[in-house]
Design a protein around this motif. Structure first.
Motif, PDB file in Angstrom:
ATOM      1  N   PHE A  85       0.803  -1.219   0.000  1.00  0.00           N
ATOM      2  CA  PHE A  85       0.000   0.000   0.000  1.00  0.00           C
ATOM      3  C   PHE A  85       0.838   1.273   0.000  1.00  0.00           C
ATOM      4  O   PHE A  85       0.291   2.373  -0.049  1.00  0.00           O
ATOM      5  N   THR A  86       2.149   1.124   0.048  1.00  0.00           N
ATOM      6  CA  THR A  86       3.009   2.312   0.138  1.00  0.00           C
ATOM      7  C   THR A  86       4.128   2.346  -0.900  1.00  0.00           C
ATOM      8  O   THR A  86       4.779   3.384  -1.055  1.00  0.00           O
ATOM      9  N   PHE A 143     -15.565  -6.965  19.868  1.00  0.00           N
ATOM     10  CA  PHE A 143     -14.118  -6.730  19.845  1.00  0.00           C
ATOM     11  C   PHE A 143     -13.778  -6.149  18.470  1.00  0.00           C
ATOM     12  O   PHE A 143     -13.363  -6.858  17.563  1.00  0.00           O
ATOM     13  N   LYS A 144     -13.958  -4.852  18.326  1.00  0.00           N
ATOM     14  CA  LYS A 144     -13.998  -4.234  17.004  1.00  0.00           C
ATOM     15  C   LYS A 144     -12.653  -3.742  16.491  1.00  0.00           C
ATOM     16  O   LYS A 144     -12.553  -3.265  15.364  1.00  0.00           O
ATOM     17  N   THR A 145     -11.608  -3.815  17.318  1.00  0.00           N
ATOM     18  CA  THR A 145     -10.286  -3.377  16.898  1.00  0.00           C
ATOM     19  C   THR A 145      -9.253  -4.435  17.282  1.00  0.00           C
ATOM     20  O   THR A 145      -9.520  -5.314  18.093  1.00  0.00           O
ATOM     21  N   TYR A 146      -8.073  -4.298  16.699  1.00  0.00           N
ATOM     22  CA  TYR A 146      -6.986  -5.217  17.027  1.00  0.00           C
ATOM     23  C   TYR A 146      -6.617  -5.116  18.498  1.00  0.00           C
ATOM     24  O   TYR A 146      -6.450  -6.125  19.189  1.00  0.00           O
ATOM     25  N   SER A 147      -6.536  -3.896  19.019  1.00  0.00           N
ATOM     26  CA  SER A 147      -6.154  -3.722  20.421  1.00  0.00           C
ATOM     27  C   SER A 147      -7.215  -4.297  21.357  1.00  0.00           C
ATOM     28  O   SER A 147      -6.886  -4.873  22.400  1.00  0.00           O
ATOM     29  N   ALA A 148      -8.497  -4.162  20.987  1.00  0.00           N
ATOM     30  CA  ALA A 148      -9.575  -4.720  21.815  1.00  0.00           C
ATOM     31  C   ALA A 148      -9.499  -6.235  21.849  1.00  0.00           C
ATOM     32  O   ALA A 148      -9.706  -6.863  22.901  1.00  0.00           O
ATOM     33  N   LEU A 149      -9.175  -6.840  20.715  1.00  0.00           N
ATOM     34  CA  LEU A 149      -9.064  -8.293  20.661  1.00  0.00           C
ATOM     35  C   LEU A 149      -7.849  -8.774  21.440  1.00  0.00           C
ATOM     36  O   LEU A 149      -7.927  -9.778  22.166  1.00  0.00           O
ATOM     37  N   CYS A 150      -6.736  -8.067  21.329  1.00  0.00           N
ATOM     38  CA  CYS A 150      -5.539  -8.436  22.087  1.00  0.00           C
ATOM     39  C   CYS A 150      -5.779  -8.318  23.587  1.00  0.00           C
ATOM     40  O   CYS A 150      -5.351  -9.178  24.366  1.00  0.00           O
ATOM     41  N   GLU A 151      -6.476  -7.263  23.994  1.00  0.00           N
ATOM     42  CA  GLU A 151      -6.779  -7.079  25.412  1.00  0.00           C
ATOM     43  C   GLU A 151      -7.659  -8.221  25.919  1.00  0.00           C
ATOM     44  O   GLU A 151      -7.480  -8.718  27.028  1.00  0.00           O
ATOM     45  N   ALA A 152      -8.608  -8.636  25.083  1.00  0.00           N
ATOM     46  CA  ALA A 152      -9.475  -9.750  25.472  1.00  0.00           C
ATOM     47  C   ALA A 152      -8.674 -11.040  25.615  1.00  0.00           C
ATOM     48  O   ALA A 152      -8.909 -11.836  26.533  1.00  0.00           O
ATOM     49  N   ARG A 194       3.489  -4.854  15.021  1.00  0.00           N
ATOM     50  CA  ARG A 194       4.165  -3.880  14.150  1.00  0.00           C
ATOM     51  C   ARG A 194       3.486  -3.804  12.791  1.00  0.00           C
ATOM     52  O   ARG A 194       3.301  -2.713  12.224  1.00  0.00           O
ATOM     53  N   LEU A 195       3.103  -4.968  12.258  1.00  0.00           N
ATOM     54  CA  LEU A 195       2.438  -5.001  10.960  1.00  0.00           C
ATOM     55  C   LEU A 195       1.102  -4.264  11.019  1.00  0.00           C
ATOM     56  O   LEU A 195       0.768  -3.486  10.122  1.00  0.00           O
ATOM     57  N   MET A 196       0.337  -4.482  12.083  1.00  0.00           N
ATOM     58  CA  MET A 196      -0.959  -3.822  12.213  1.00  0.00           C
ATOM     59  C   MET A 196      -0.789  -2.303  12.300  1.00  0.00           C
ATOM     60  O   MET A 196      -1.582  -1.544  11.737  1.00  0.00           O
ATOM     61  N   ALA A 197       0.249  -1.853  12.979  1.00  0.00           N
ATOM     62  CA  ALA A 197       0.517  -0.416  13.071  1.00  0.00           C
ATOM     63  C   ALA A 197       0.848   0.159  11.687  1.00  0.00           C
ATOM     64  O   ALA A 197       0.384   1.252  11.336  1.00  0.00           O
ATOM     65  N   ALA A 238      -2.312   0.321   9.582  1.00  0.00           N
ATOM     66  CA  ALA A 238      -3.116   1.467  10.002  1.00  0.00           C
ATOM     67  C   ALA A 238      -2.554   2.757   9.406  1.00  0.00           C
ATOM     68  O   ALA A 238      -3.293   3.618   8.908  1.00  0.00           O
ATOM     69  N   GLU A 239      -1.222   2.889   9.439  1.00  0.00           N
ATOM     70  CA  GLU A 239      -0.565   4.070   8.898  1.00  0.00           C
ATOM     71  C   GLU A 239      -0.781   4.180   7.393  1.00  0.00           C
ATOM     72  O   GLU A 239      -0.845   5.279   6.831  1.00  0.00           O
ATOM     73  N   ALA A 240      -0.921   3.008   6.743  1.00  0.00           N
ATOM     74  CA  ALA A 240      -1.139   2.982   5.286  1.00  0.00           C
ATOM     75  C   ALA A 240      -2.587   3.283   4.911  1.00  0.00           C
ATOM     76  O   ALA A 240      -2.929   3.334   3.732  1.00  0.00           O
ATOM     77  N   GLY A 241      -3.445   3.462   5.922  1.00  0.00           N
ATOM     78  CA  GLY A 241      -4.807   3.890   5.646  1.00  0.00           C
ATOM     79  C   GLY A 241      -5.839   2.796   5.519  1.00  0.00           C
ATOM     80  O   GLY A 241      -6.954   3.041   5.041  1.00  0.00           O
ATOM     81  N   LEU A 242      -5.521   1.579   5.956  1.00  0.00           N
ATOM     82  CA  LEU A 242      -6.499   0.508   5.884  1.00  0.00           C
ATOM     83  C   LEU A 242      -7.552   0.664   6.985  1.00  0.00           C
ATOM     84  O   LEU A 242      -7.325   1.338   7.990  1.00  0.00           O
ATOM     85  N   THR A 243      -8.698   0.035   6.780  1.00  0.00           N
ATOM     86  CA  THR A 243      -9.761   0.058   7.781  1.00  0.00           C
ATOM     87  C   THR A 243      -9.336  -0.778   8.973  1.00  0.00           C
ATOM     88  O   THR A 243      -9.045  -1.963   8.837  1.00  0.00           O
TER      89      THR A 243
END
Length: 250
Positions: A45-46, A103-112, A145-148, A151-156
């Motif tokens: 994407f970059t 669990f709508k985000t990556y961080s929410a799923l990781c926290e769970a 790191r990949l998810m970050a 996100a920076e590349a503008g994906l949903t």
């Protein structure tokens, strides 16, 4: 990762059942890697696709089609992003289950995965082995790191309900729905109302459940909820709460 593993990961990511990036076949992926343009999935994407114009067989029209495919994939829903990571057991069906449970985000799923294992295990088809497999995959620093970068590349990076959220009045609440209802047939209609208000829905009553929406014939789930001191909500009370846009008991 060794070259073969990296290639397999990249091809999996762009595949039709994952991010479905059109016009990015194995030969094109190999070319992008050999040119040093792509090292991990976020690079799709970059990277500068004009570099392909220097390679025989890549004319302006072909390169433009690749760009269009990438831009189309950039708008893929978050469930596709999750299922494209190549984490064992995390296919589209399970990813969708987690997102629908709130669990709508990556961080929410990781926290769970770290702190709410019991709640995950209450979801249909989620066993302890599945949770352990997801922990060893999703919680890896490499995946973080990949998810970050994605996100920076503008994906949903967040799941959206089809209708869009109505409000957040149920935020922080965890619901189990059981029994039969007059206004909600099937009862998944009641679950959708909860999700639209930012609540979570689980299939079994546990210590993390905050509300039980109980229709007629509620049975053992009602008994367990009563024993745990969970708030029992009738259909009428639920309808009133929806109309007044408030969480029952507040």
């Amino acid at each position: 990762d060794c070259p073969d593993q990296k290639r397999a990961q990249l091809l999996f990511f762009v595949g039709k059942d994952q991010m479905d990036i059109e016009n990015l076949g194995p030969e094109t992926v190999d070319t992008l890697v050999s040119l040093g343009l792509v090292n991990d999935p976020s690079d799709f994407f970059t990277c500068n696709y004009d570099k392909l114009l220097e390679i025989p067989g890549f004319g302006p029209k072909k390169v433009e089609l690749i760009r269009q495919g990438v831009e189309k994939a950039r708008r893929q829903p978050f469930v596709r992003v999750l299922a494209s990571l190549g984490v064992p057991d995390l296919g589209p069906k399970l990813a969708q289950l987690f997102l629908e449970a709130g669990f709508k985000t990556y961080s929410a799923l990781c926290e769970a995965l770290e702190n709410q294992t019991e709640e995950l295990l209450s979801l249909p088809g989620v066993a302890e082995r599945t949770v352990e497999s997801l922990k060893s995959g999703l919680l890896k620093p490499r995946v973080s790191r990949l998810m970050a970068k994605l996100a920076e590349a503008g994906l949903t990076m967040e799941a959206q309900t089809p209708e869009g959220p109505v409000s957040s009045v149920f935020e922080g609440s965890v619901w189990c729905v059981t029994g039969s209802f007059l206004q909600f047939q099937p009862r998944s209609l009641a679950e959708k109302e909860i999700l639209k208000r930012s609540g979570r829905v689980v299939s079994a009553v546990s210590g993390t459940t905050t509300h039980l929406l109980a229709g007629s014939g509620a049975g053992s789930k009602l008994q367990k909820a009563q024993s745990l001191g969970i708030q029992i909500v009738s259909e009428q009370t639920f309808l009133e709460a929806l109309e007044q846009e408030r969480l029952p008991g507040t």
